[in-house]
Design a protein around this motif. Sequence first.
Motif, PDB file in Angstrom:
ATOM      1  N   LEU A  59      33.838 -18.225  64.055  1.00  0.00           N
ATOM      2  CA  LEU A  59      33.606 -19.621  64.408  1.00  0.00           C
ATOM      3  C   LEU A  59      33.563 -20.507  63.165  1.00  0.00           C
ATOM      4  O   LEU A  59      33.110 -20.063  62.102  1.00  0.00           O
ATOM      5  CB  LEU A  59      32.287 -19.766  65.166  1.00  0.00           C
ATOM      6  N   VAL A  94      27.875 -23.931  70.170  1.00  0.00           N
ATOM      7  CA  VAL A  94      29.076 -23.458  70.862  1.00  0.00           C
ATOM      8  C   VAL A  94      28.611 -22.667  72.084  1.00  0.00           C
ATOM      9  O   VAL A  94      27.807 -21.735  71.959  1.00  0.00           O
ATOM     10  CB  VAL A  94      29.941 -22.571  69.951  1.00  0.00           C
ATOM     11  N   LEU A 146      33.773 -26.468  70.090  1.00  0.00           N
ATOM     12  CA  LEU A 146      34.595 -26.315  68.897  1.00  0.00           C
ATOM     13  C   LEU A 146      35.501 -27.539  68.703  1.00  0.00           C
ATOM     14  O   LEU A 146      35.950 -28.144  69.688  1.00  0.00           O
ATOM     15  CB  LEU A 146      35.467 -25.054  68.999  1.00  0.00           C
TER      16      LEU A 146
END
Length: 805
Positions: free
Chosen positions: A273, A281, A352
């Motif tokens: 990530l 997230v 994201l």
Amino acid sequence: MMNILVLVVLLFISGCNSEKNKPDLNNLKANESTHWIGNNKPLPEKDSLFYLDDPSPLFRKEIAVNGQLESAKLLITAAGYYRATINGQRIGQNRLDPAWTDFSKRIYYSEYDITDLLNSEKNCIGVTLGNGFYNPLPLRMWGRRNLREVLKVGRPVFIGKIILEYQNGKTEEVATDNSWKFADGPLLKNNIYLGDVYDARNEINGWDKPGFDDSSWQNTVPAEGPGGELQKAFFPPIQVTQRIRPEKIYSPQEGIYIVDMGENFTGTFRIKLNGEPGDSVVFRFGERIYSDGTLNPMTTVCGQIKREGVGGPGAPDVAWQTDTYIFGSQNVAYFEPEFTFHTFRYMEIKGLDKQPELEAVEGLALNSNVSGINHFTSSSALLNDIQDASQRTFLANLISVQSDCPAREKFGYGGDLNATSETFIYNFDIQSFYRKTIYDWIDAMNDSIFVDTAPFVGIQYCGLSWESAFLTTQYYLYLYYNDEELVREMYDFNKKWMEKAARIHPEGWVDSGLGDHESLIPVPVELTGTSHYLLCARIMQEFASIMDDSEGEKQYNQLAEKIKSRLEGEFWDKPVTEKINRQTLFATLLYYDIVPEDEIEIAIDSLMNAVEKAPAGHFTTGIFGTKYILEVLSKYVSPEKVFQIVNSPEYPGWGFMISNGATTLWETWKESDNVYSNCHPMFGTVSEWFFRWLGGIQPDPDFPGFEEFVLAPAVPKDLEHVNSSYVSPYGKIVSNWKKSDNKVHYELEIPVSTKAYVKLEKDINQKIQLKKIDDTEFLSNQVEGLSTGQFHLNEGQYLILVDEK
């Protein structure tokens, strides 16, 4: 002289007692030096408070190595789950450890060799605890069932010890006691249904490595354990058994990304990530997507909690599978949930800034790591897809118990075990797993009612066809593995269970509970439940014979005859006037040999008529009837007829599932995008049929464990080849065949010290040629019965040629 003798005897007794009282370092148990420990935090007083942040505790203990080590091992378990490290490195490959049991009765611990993980001087062991089934949320499954009311529950605690053995013979023990330190960690929430919430802002760097300053951490206080007996695990642990790369990642809506893993499975994931400190997230999971490409999470929602108020105070309106990661100081992070497991093909990601790369995501398939040593494949792509989907379904439902669905419920239902335990045995080396299952049932049952699951979760309406799975599974362990030791161990308990069954159903007639679950046409429990009671009586007659219990053998034979007579009278002699699935009816009567021998042809005709009247001429049977009809049609009609049904994409059937995108088997013949699980093992009995009839590998009940067995491969008209193998206690059995050069070529392998009774399909004018693989000459005139296609073969590898029809 007498005084000297007395002194010698006293010294001998004293020496024995001294040895007896010497601590056994190879076992784990709570005592004056080894305690259960936890964070001593009280549980919330109200149900709604369980849903607030509740950080998982971290525990640490520094260890000195004082000399040259010969070996070092760790014995450890928890009530809940644990993750253990040495010097920051994970110990072993186990996940979701320990296995789920009734923690008030027995708890399994694991043993790890940690010799290579230890440094020469300073070391640190770290342990993180998770809730598991020991501290579940008070979710009201189906609006009413709260696991906290029926399970042994409490704050997660653990117990363990490290045993250091030095080359000079000295032994040292480091056990869980009040010298350990603990603090809250970054895992804010963890639940087996709702998932993990991980806040990287709360990470403590170096906490599980030597030299860390833990002066601000608290000392543990010995905690009360859950009460169960500590036993060393003897069955395969849950591990990551497959790493799955996604097929594609796409964005159906702005800010939402869908990861398509290409197949449905049970497990978690690992993802790379990118983000800023404090960014969240959120991941959600589902077996399906909607037509617009967005996630459909509804077939995996816990306990049908799908609207406000159903799940109880504090519960989410929809109890879908989800995980959350919150960024700390690192802009690049790797996230892998630890104390939960999901069932999914599709993963939705929100939070994201840009779409993740394919190589950034990895699915981690989890299951009890049973060995997939048996094999089936064929020339039919559809049959191969069905087999793959069946095996994928089976493994997805092996998370220390054999579940009926690994997302919505995760419970070890006996009905599915009753229907599919033979199927699982054909696919995996599952003996020790099923032994653990038997003990789960022993712990779950009581003297007055039938329970539906093991471990017991409060459900008790399915009846004898569910609880009797503990007895039928024992029989299959005996039949396939010759596990006579288990029969002897369980015999007295089994007799008491039969006494309970007689108290609940004194007339030998089962009139309560579920029937042929998910049959497309109703089936009364009186048929399927009473048939299972008949099976139990016959099994106990066999077990009594093993135990040389002649009175018991007579008693259970009389009971079996009584039940059989009642079934024959009610379901065969009388005309059927009520609405009933006639496929299940006649398949059940034939499967259990209830139809009089001179009337079997009538029953077969009635069964065939029921099949022909069904949609597409397919099966409409449920959880039990499907197993029965596969076997009965093959035995009394032809495997060819079954093959035509199985190898079809039409509804209802396995091919219909596959042609509609299924990669695991559905709970229902009908497609469901909301209520029913898309990963359910009960219709997987077709895989058993692949091995039993297309491969032809069948045990002989007179020779348990495959000392002698049957090889009777079927050769359907539209199938070109089959390869199948099964590893018995004596070794691998191979049954391959293919069509070539106007002949059927069979390759058979019979293990050492065994004998196979071979039955090949053959017309009167067809010729059979046989030779051992290593021989050059055919043995056509040297094997009695070869001309009829039915003959015996001793150990060895054989090539057989049969003229094609």
